[in-house]
Design a protein around this motif. Structure first.
Motif, PDB file in Angstrom:
ATOM      1  N   UNK A 113      39.820  56.923  54.086  1.00 44.07           N
ATOM      2  CA  UNK A 113      40.691  56.659  55.236  1.00 44.07           C
ATOM      3  C   UNK A 113      42.010  56.010  54.815  1.00 44.07           C
ATOM      4  N   UNK A 114      42.603  56.481  53.699  1.00 45.86           N
ATOM      5  CA  UNK A 114      43.924  56.024  53.308  1.00 45.86           C
ATOM      6  C   UNK A 114      43.970  54.768  52.480  1.00 45.86           C
ATOM      7  N   UNK A 115      42.817  54.180  52.160  1.00 50.55           N
ATOM      8  CA  UNK A 115      42.777  53.000  51.298  1.00 50.55           C
ATOM      9  C   UNK A 115      41.748  53.248  50.205  1.00 50.55           C
ATOM     10  N   UNK A 116      41.705  52.347  49.224  1.00 47.90           N
ATOM     11  CA  UNK A 116      40.684  52.384  48.196  1.00 47.90           C
ATOM     12  C   UNK A 116      39.599  51.370  48.557  1.00 47.90           C
ATOM     13  N   UNK A 117      38.364  51.831  48.620  1.00 44.27           N
ATOM     14  CA  UNK A 117      37.236  50.951  48.934  1.00 44.27           C
ATOM     15  C   UNK A 117      36.515  50.627  47.633  1.00 44.27           C
ATOM     16  N   UNK A 118      36.208  49.341  47.426  1.00 42.16           N
ATOM     17  CA  UNK A 118      35.545  48.880  46.210  1.00 42.16           C
ATOM     18  C   UNK A 118      34.232  48.212  46.602  1.00 42.16           C
ATOM     19  N   UNK A 119      33.136  48.605  45.961  1.00 43.33           N
ATOM     20  CA  UNK A 119      31.842  47.955  46.142  1.00 43.33           C
ATOM     21  C   UNK A 119      31.481  47.272  44.834  1.00 43.33           C
ATOM     22  N   UNK A 120      31.212  45.956  44.914  1.00 44.63           N
ATOM     23  CA  UNK A 120      30.872  45.189  43.714  1.00 44.63           C
ATOM     24  C   UNK A 120      29.617  44.377  43.997  1.00 44.63           C
ATOM     25  N   UNK A 121      28.714  44.259  43.012  1.00 42.03           N
ATOM     26  CA  UNK A 121      27.550  43.401  43.202  1.00 42.03           C
ATOM     27  C   UNK A 121      27.981  42.007  43.643  1.00 42.03           C
ATOM     28  N   UNK A 122      27.258  41.453  44.631  1.00 38.54           N
ATOM     29  CA  UNK A 122      27.653  40.166  45.201  1.00 38.54           C
ATOM     30  C   UNK A 122      27.534  39.018  44.202  1.00 38.54           C
ATOM     31  N   UNK A 123      26.691  39.163  43.212  1.00 36.04           N
ATOM     32  CA  UNK A 123      26.571  38.137  42.180  1.00 36.04           C
ATOM     33  C   UNK A 123      26.681  38.777  40.806  1.00 36.04           C
ATOM     34  N   UNK A 124      27.449  38.157  39.886  1.00 37.28           N
ATOM     35  CA  UNK A 124      28.220  36.927  40.070  1.00 37.28           C
ATOM     36  C   UNK A 124      29.421  37.138  40.994  1.00 37.28           C
ATOM     37  N   UNK A 125      30.053  36.018  41.372  1.00 37.55           N
ATOM     38  CA  UNK A 125      31.172  36.058  42.306  1.00 37.55           C
ATOM     39  C   UNK A 125      32.229  37.057  41.820  1.00 37.55           C
ATOM     40  N   UNK A 126      32.541  38.103  42.629  1.00 41.55           N
ATOM     41  CA  UNK A 126      33.481  39.148  42.180  1.00 41.55           C
ATOM     42  C   UNK A 126      34.951  38.799  42.381  1.00 41.55           C
ATOM     43  N   UNK A 127      35.266  37.575  42.850  1.00 38.67           N
ATOM     44  CA  UNK A 127      36.648  37.263  43.204  1.00 38.67           C
ATOM     45  C   UNK A 127      37.584  37.356  41.993  1.00 38.67           C
ATOM     46  N   UNK A 128      37.120  36.910  40.818  1.00 38.85           N
ATOM     47  CA  UNK A 128      37.973  36.966  39.628  1.00 38.85           C
ATOM     48  C   UNK A 128      38.267  38.417  39.236  1.00 38.85           C
ATOM     49  N   UNK A 129      37.270  39.299  39.350  1.00 35.49           N
ATOM     50  CA  UNK A 129      37.494  40.711  39.056  1.00 35.49           C
ATOM     51  C   UNK A 129      38.488  41.311  40.048  1.00 35.49           C
ATOM     52  N   UNK A 130      38.394  40.942  41.321  1.00 35.13           N
ATOM     53  CA  UNK A 130      39.349  41.449  42.309  1.00 35.13           C
ATOM     54  C   UNK A 130      40.765  40.966  41.991  1.00 35.13           C
ATOM     55  N   UNK A 131      40.899  39.724  41.520  1.00 33.68           N
ATOM     56  CA  UNK A 131      42.228  39.244  41.116  1.00 33.68           C
ATOM     57  C   UNK A 131      42.774  40.076  39.958  1.00 33.68           C
ATOM     58  N   UNK A 132      41.887  40.410  39.001  1.00 35.87           N
ATOM     59  CA  UNK A 132      42.330  41.204  37.855  1.00 35.87           C
ATOM     60  C   UNK A 132      42.743  42.614  38.304  1.00 35.87           C
ATOM     61  N   UNK A 133      41.986  43.212  39.210  1.00 30.96           N
ATOM     62  CA  UNK A 133      42.333  44.540  39.735  1.00 30.96           C
ATOM     63  C   UNK A 133      43.663  44.476  40.473  1.00 30.96           C
ATOM     64  N   UNK A 134      43.878  43.415  41.260  1.00 26.08           N
ATOM     65  CA  UNK A 134      45.139  43.251  41.974  1.00 26.08           C
ATOM     66  C   UNK A 134      46.310  43.161  40.989  1.00 26.08           C
ATOM     67  N   UNK A 135      46.184  42.321  39.963  1.00 24.45           N
ATOM     68  CA  UNK A 135      47.262  42.173  38.992  1.00 24.45           C
ATOM     69  C   UNK A 135      47.534  43.457  38.228  1.00 24.45           C
ATOM     70  N   UNK A 136      46.459  44.162  37.844  1.00 25.02           N
ATOM     71  CA  UNK A 136      46.591  45.409  37.094  1.00 25.02           C
ATOM     72  C   UNK A 136      47.330  46.459  37.929  1.00 25.02           C
ATOM     73  N   UNK A 137      46.979  46.541  39.212  1.00 28.10           N
ATOM     74  CA  UNK A 137      47.599  47.536  40.086  1.00 28.10           C
ATOM     75  C   UNK A 137      49.035  47.144  40.421  1.00 28.10           C
ATOM     76  N   UNK A 138      49.283  45.850  40.668  1.00 31.53           N
ATOM     77  CA  UNK A 138      50.651  45.407  40.946  1.00 31.53           C
ATOM     78  C   UNK A 138      51.581  45.711  39.775  1.00 31.53           C
ATOM     79  N   UNK A 139      51.102  45.494  38.554  1.00 38.86           N
ATOM     80  CA  UNK A 139      51.945  45.743  37.381  1.00 38.86           C
ATOM     81  C   UNK A 139      52.310  47.214  37.267  1.00 38.86           C
ATOM     82  N   UNK A 140      51.379  48.110  37.629  1.00 34.97           N
ATOM     83  CA  UNK A 140      51.640  49.548  37.516  1.00 34.97           C
ATOM     84  C   UNK A 140      52.590  50.042  38.606  1.00 34.97           C
ATOM     85  N   UNK A 141      52.591  49.401  39.766  1.00 37.15           N
ATOM     86  CA  UNK A 141      53.399  49.879  40.891  1.00 37.15           C
ATOM     87  C   UNK A 141      54.709  49.117  41.054  1.00 37.15           C
TER      88      UNK A 141
END
Length: 627
Positions: free
Chosen positions: A446-474
């Motif tokens: 539906x026009x966005x990218x959906x990400x499913x990550x195991x709830x443990x361990x806390x996925x927030x750090x991985x989401x920050x890394x994905x955000x930074x990686x994508x921001x740098x490319x765009x």
């Protein structure tokens, strides 16, 4: 629905390359080899006709050297000395084949009926009965030699994979042409040195070695050894270190394990001698102007040398070859520290390996595309508003992709505001930011990218890394928003979790897009994010909190921070005072002031719920200004 196999077109392509290689190695006449190339183009891409054309000795005309499906009359018409002028006096005599040769790039004509710039098509196309065509240049190591032209009986649009295939077949035709020229040159040398038996034996040995390496290379392709296997084989053949990197310099494969010598580091490549060598062949950046191997000086140390490898020595050089797909530079193949400077025949082997590395990267792209389509289809079923129609089938499909959806997962949404360049592939970017064992399932929905990550361990750090990686490319044109949504503990939870995350993303993007939003613990407030319109929620938050923000802007008092701490502390004045490091009386005074300003009692649970939601919305949309 089961998991489909890797497209059969990949194996068909490998078999086609092997067929062409066998014809080359069997020393078949050049016109027979080029006819095989034309036949394979028709079989692989679904064209009715195909021709391989070479420039004449004066480089004034293109002449048919091999073809498939074309009538003898049409071949004679095209081969007429005045037919395909490489540099015609005007568009009335121009053709796509001549333009592809002049400009050194692929020309696509979806419908000849509207191709006003190519006057020759008005007489050529009806003579054979085609309506669409692709023309790709044949580029040898030192020059453009000709073109391959594939014709379609019907008008049609041409996809990126079809263009990549015709260009890779053009590369094979160029290799066949160069091999034939090399063989002819060697035969001439052999004839001249026939009285010198030692030189004769060496000449034959070189030819046999080159043919043996080419045969070995084609066998590696058929055996599907992967990029690591190809690099290991070339390193053993040249007794050197071999590195394959992508266009941004990221390592894709290297060999050998012991005594590996890396290529020049970025600082060394920027120095003038190295930069001039790389730019001369287009290896440094952009589409390559030449596909040959270039010698690059290694000045100074080039990164850490692994155990067992000696240090850099003065005057050390490396060799680099571009890896190209669809006219786009996608990587580089480096050969470092061979025992001696590669001979010309060895340089040709390196170039052939670079071509096959491009095939391997194309295969990997196809696999990523297949995985992305499968993930997207799975998400479409999983995120149906009323839940999956066949829950067990969804679990089975996810398991086939390596994901156990019976375990709790955090659902996140990644949305981009602004243009996404064609060269940027979001699924690859997202997966590239995660470790292979992160358990990430990502795909478009539906026009966005959906990400499913195991709830443990806390996925927030991985989401920050994905955000930074994508921001740098765009950067700097695209803005990326990532929302960490609620945890889904069963299949029935995923649709609601998606609506909450999507609602939070819409709220952030409608105000000040970008950054990471965490709405995993919203409780009842999440219900409004599922259904509320972004502007309505913003108006609600502004209207309720405006008196407090206006008071703070004039008199200060930290009313909003006090209210937030008090609600977070379960409406405990003493706990809020401890969190704010102030006296409980101060908190009590501020709460009384808040009641006066909003005209409502904080003892009312409904008022407290509304204030909690308003503060949450304020944080999501990052309203630093007065609401």
């Amino acid at each position: 629905m089961g998991v489909p196999e890797v497209p059969a077109s990949l194996r068909s392509w490998m078999s086609a390359v092997s067929e062409i290689a066998r014809a080359v190695n069997a020393a078949e006449p050049l016109d027979v080899v080029l006819t095989r190339v034309a036949e394979q183009a028709c079989l692989l891409i679904g064209f009715e006709y195909c021709a391989v054309m070479l420039a004449d000795a004066d480089r004034e005309h293109l002449q048919v050297a091999g073809w498939s499906g074309l009538s003898p009359d049409y071949v004679a018409l095209v081969s007429d000395s005045g037919s395909l002028l490489i540099r015609p006096p005007g568009p009335q005599l121009d053709s796509p084949a001549a333009r592809a040769f002049r400009e050194g790039r692929t020309i696509a004509v979806p419908d000849v009926a509207v191709a006003a710039n190519y006057g020759r098509l008005r007489s050529l196309a009806p003579a054979q009965g085609y309506q669409g065509l692709l023309a790709a240049p044949l580029r040898t190591s030192d020059e453009l030699a000709g073109v391959i032209v594939a014709y379609s009986a019907a008008a049609r649009g041409f996809t990126a994979p079809e263009i990549e295939l015709i260009e890779l077949l053009a590369g094979q035709a160029a290799l066949a042409l160069e091999t034939a020229r090399l063989r002819a040159a060697q035969q001439s040398v052999i004839a001249e040195l026939s009285r010198a038996n030692g030189e004769l034996r060496r000449g034959r040995a070189v030819l046999e070695w080159a043919e043996e390496q080419h045969h070995r290379l084609m066998q590696l392709v058929l055996d599907e050894v992967g990029l690591a296997g190809l690099v290991t084989a070339l390193a053993a053949t040249l007794e050197a270190s071999v590195t394959v990197e992508d266009a941004e310099g990221r390592l894709l494969a290297r060999a050998p394990e012991v005594g590996y010598r890396p290529p020049p580091d970025p600082a060394a490549r920027r120095r003038r001698p190295a930069r001039m060598a790389l730019e001369a062949s287009g290896v440094a950046a952009g589409p390559p102007r030449r596909y040959e191997v270039v010698q690059v000086p290694v000045v100074g140390p080039s990164g850490p040398v692994l155990p067992g490898a000696p240090g850099r020595v003065p005057g050390e050089v490396a060799w680099a070859a571009p890896v190209v797909l669809g006219g786009e530079l996608v990587g580089r193949l480096w050969v470092t520290a061979p025992p001696a400077a590669p001979a010309p025949v060895q340089l040709r082997v390196i170039e052939r390996f670079a071509l096959v590395v491009g095939m391997e990267l194309l295969k990997q792209r196809h696999l990523v595309d297949v995985a992305g389509r499968l993930s997207g289809d799975l998400l479409d079923d999983l995120l149906r508003p009323d839940g999956p129609a066949r829950p067990q089938a969804v679990l089975d499909r996810a398991a086939a992709l390596g994901h156990d959806l019976s375990r709790p997962h955090t659902l996140a949404v990644l949305a981009v505001d602004g243009p996404v360049p064609a060269a940027v592939r979001l699924p690859e970017l997202i997966r590239g930011a995660a470790e292979p064992d992160a358990g990430l399932l990502a795909g478009p929905h539906d026009g966005v990218q959906v990400l499913l990550l195991p709830a443990g361990p806390d996925p927030l750090e991985l989401l920050r890394r994905i955000l930074g990686h994508t921001e740098a490319a765009l950067a700097p044109r695209g803005t990326v928003t990532v929302v960490a949504g609620p945890v889904a503990r069963s299949l029935d939870d995923y649709a609601a979790a998606y609506r909450v995350a999507r609602g939070a993303a819409g709220l952030r993007r409608a105000s000040r897009p970008g950054g990471l939003v965490d709405v995993r613990e919203l409780g009842l407030s999440a219900l409004l994010l599922e259904t509320g319109a972004p502007e309505a929620l913003r108006r609600f938050a502004r209207g309720l909190l405006r008196p407090l923000a206006a008071h703070e802007s004039v008199r200060g008092g930290d009313l909003l921070a006090t209210l937030r701490a008090w609600l977070a502390a379960g409406c405990s004045t003493s706990a809020a005072a401890a969190a704010l490091v102030v006296h409980p009386n101060t908190v009590g005074y501020r709460l009384g002031r808040i009641e006066q300003l909003i005209g409502r009692s904080l003892r009312d649970t409904g008022v407290r719920l509304e204030l909690q939601l308003a503060l949450t919305i304020r944080e999501i949309v990052r309203l630093d200004e007065t609401p």
